[in-house]
Scaffold this motif. Structure first.
Motif, short mmCIF file in Angstrom:
data_model
loop_
_atom_site.label_atom_id
_atom_site.label_comp_id
_atom_site.label_asym_id
_atom_site.label_seq_id
_atom_site.Cartn_x
_atom_site.Cartn_y
_atom_site.Cartn_z
N UNK A 7 59.57 34.41 -7.78
CA UNK A 7 59.07 33.34 -6.92
C UNK A 7 57.66 32.96 -7.37
N UNK A 8 57.32 31.70 -7.17
CA UNK A 8 55.99 31.24 -7.52
C UNK A 8 55.42 30.39 -6.39
N UNK A 9 54.11 30.46 -6.23
CA UNK A 9 53.43 29.69 -5.20
C UNK A 9 52.21 29.03 -5.81
N UNK A 10 52.11 27.73 -5.63
CA UNK A 10 50.94 26.98 -6.08
C UNK A 10 50.06 26.69 -4.87
N UNK A 11 48.80 27.05 -4.96
CA UNK A 11 47.87 26.88 -3.84
C UNK A 11 46.83 25.82 -4.17
N UNK A 12 46.43 25.09 -3.16
CA UNK A 12 45.37 24.10 -3.32
C UNK A 12 44.55 24.02 -2.04
N UNK A 13 43.34 23.51 -2.15
CA UNK A 13 42.49 23.35 -0.98
C UNK A 13 41.73 24.60 -0.58
N UNK A 14 41.79 25.64 -1.41
CA UNK A 14 41.04 26.87 -1.14
C UNK A 14 40.33 27.30 -2.41
N UNK A 15 39.32 28.17 -2.24
CA UNK A 15 38.67 28.75 -3.42
C UNK A 15 39.56 29.91 -3.84
N UNK A 16 40.53 29.60 -4.68
CA UNK A 16 41.63 30.52 -4.93
C UNK A 16 41.17 31.85 -5.51
N UNK A 17 40.20 31.81 -6.41
CA UNK A 17 39.85 33.03 -7.15
C UNK A 17 39.34 34.14 -6.24
N UNK A 18 38.86 33.80 -5.04
CA UNK A 18 38.39 34.83 -4.11
C UNK A 18 39.32 35.00 -2.91
N UNK A 19 40.39 34.24 -2.87
CA UNK A 19 41.29 34.29 -1.72
C UNK A 19 42.20 35.51 -1.79
N UNK A 20 42.32 36.19 -0.68
CA UNK A 20 43.26 37.32 -0.55
C UNK A 20 44.60 36.69 -0.20
N UNK A 21 45.53 36.71 -1.14
CA UNK A 21 46.79 36.01 -1.01
C UNK A 21 47.92 36.97 -0.66
N UNK A 22 48.99 36.41 -0.11
CA UNK A 22 50.11 37.25 0.27
C UNK A 22 51.41 36.46 0.25
N UNK A 23 52.48 37.21 0.14
CA UNK A 23 53.83 36.68 0.34
C UNK A 23 54.37 37.25 1.64
N UNK A 24 55.09 36.39 2.35
CA UNK A 24 55.73 36.77 3.61
C UNK A 24 57.20 36.37 3.51
N UNK A 25 57.99 36.85 4.46
CA UNK A 25 59.37 36.40 4.54
C UNK A 25 59.81 36.37 6.00
N UNK A 26 60.79 35.51 6.25
CA UNK A 26 61.34 35.40 7.59
C UNK A 26 62.85 35.30 7.48
N UNK A 27 63.51 36.29 8.02
CA UNK A 27 64.97 36.30 8.06
C UNK A 27 65.44 35.63 9.35
#
Length: 119
Positions: A20-40
């Motif tokens: 899976x891939x996620x493209x992010x915009x509108x944030x200072x990405x290099x310092x952002x603590x990112x995560x993946x979530x899921x909802x069944x």
């Protein structure tokens, strides 16, 4: 405006793999603590994996050893490699900023990407 666009989901047999891939915009990405979530279906959205700006990772117990989160700060993307997939991994997968309580996040959620594990 903060935006996350997920891709890469699909139908896969038990034991199979997806990326899976996620493209992010509108944030200072290099310092952002990112995560993946899921909802069944019928369940709350849950945290799957997180990665800090420096690359430190953490995983839910249910996916530890099977999933791998990674990021590319030059491309503003965060990926999730899913291996040894099980039927219980079936869900819509989302990325966003990291939170142990995703329901409280104020940033917009993307459309997600559907992962279906079935024979």
């Amino acid at each position: 405006q903060v935006q996350f666009v997920e891709s890469g989901g699909g139908l896969v047999q038990p034991g199979g793999s997806l990326r899976l891939s996620c493209a992010a915009s509108g944030i200072i990405f290099r310092i952002a603590y990112m995560a993946w979530y899921r909802q069944a279906p019928g369940k709350q959205r849950e945290l799957v994996a997180g990665v800090t700006g420096a690359g430190t990772t953490n995983y839910a117990d249910s996916v530890k050893g099977r999933f791998t989160i990674s990021r590319d700060n030059a491309k503003n993307t965060v990926d999730l490699r899913l291996n040894s997939l099980k039927a219980e991994d079936t869900a819509v997968y989302y990325c966003n900023l990291y939170s142990r309580a995703p329901a409280t996040l104020s940033t917009n959620w993307g459309q997600g990407t559907q992962v279906t594990v079935s024979s």
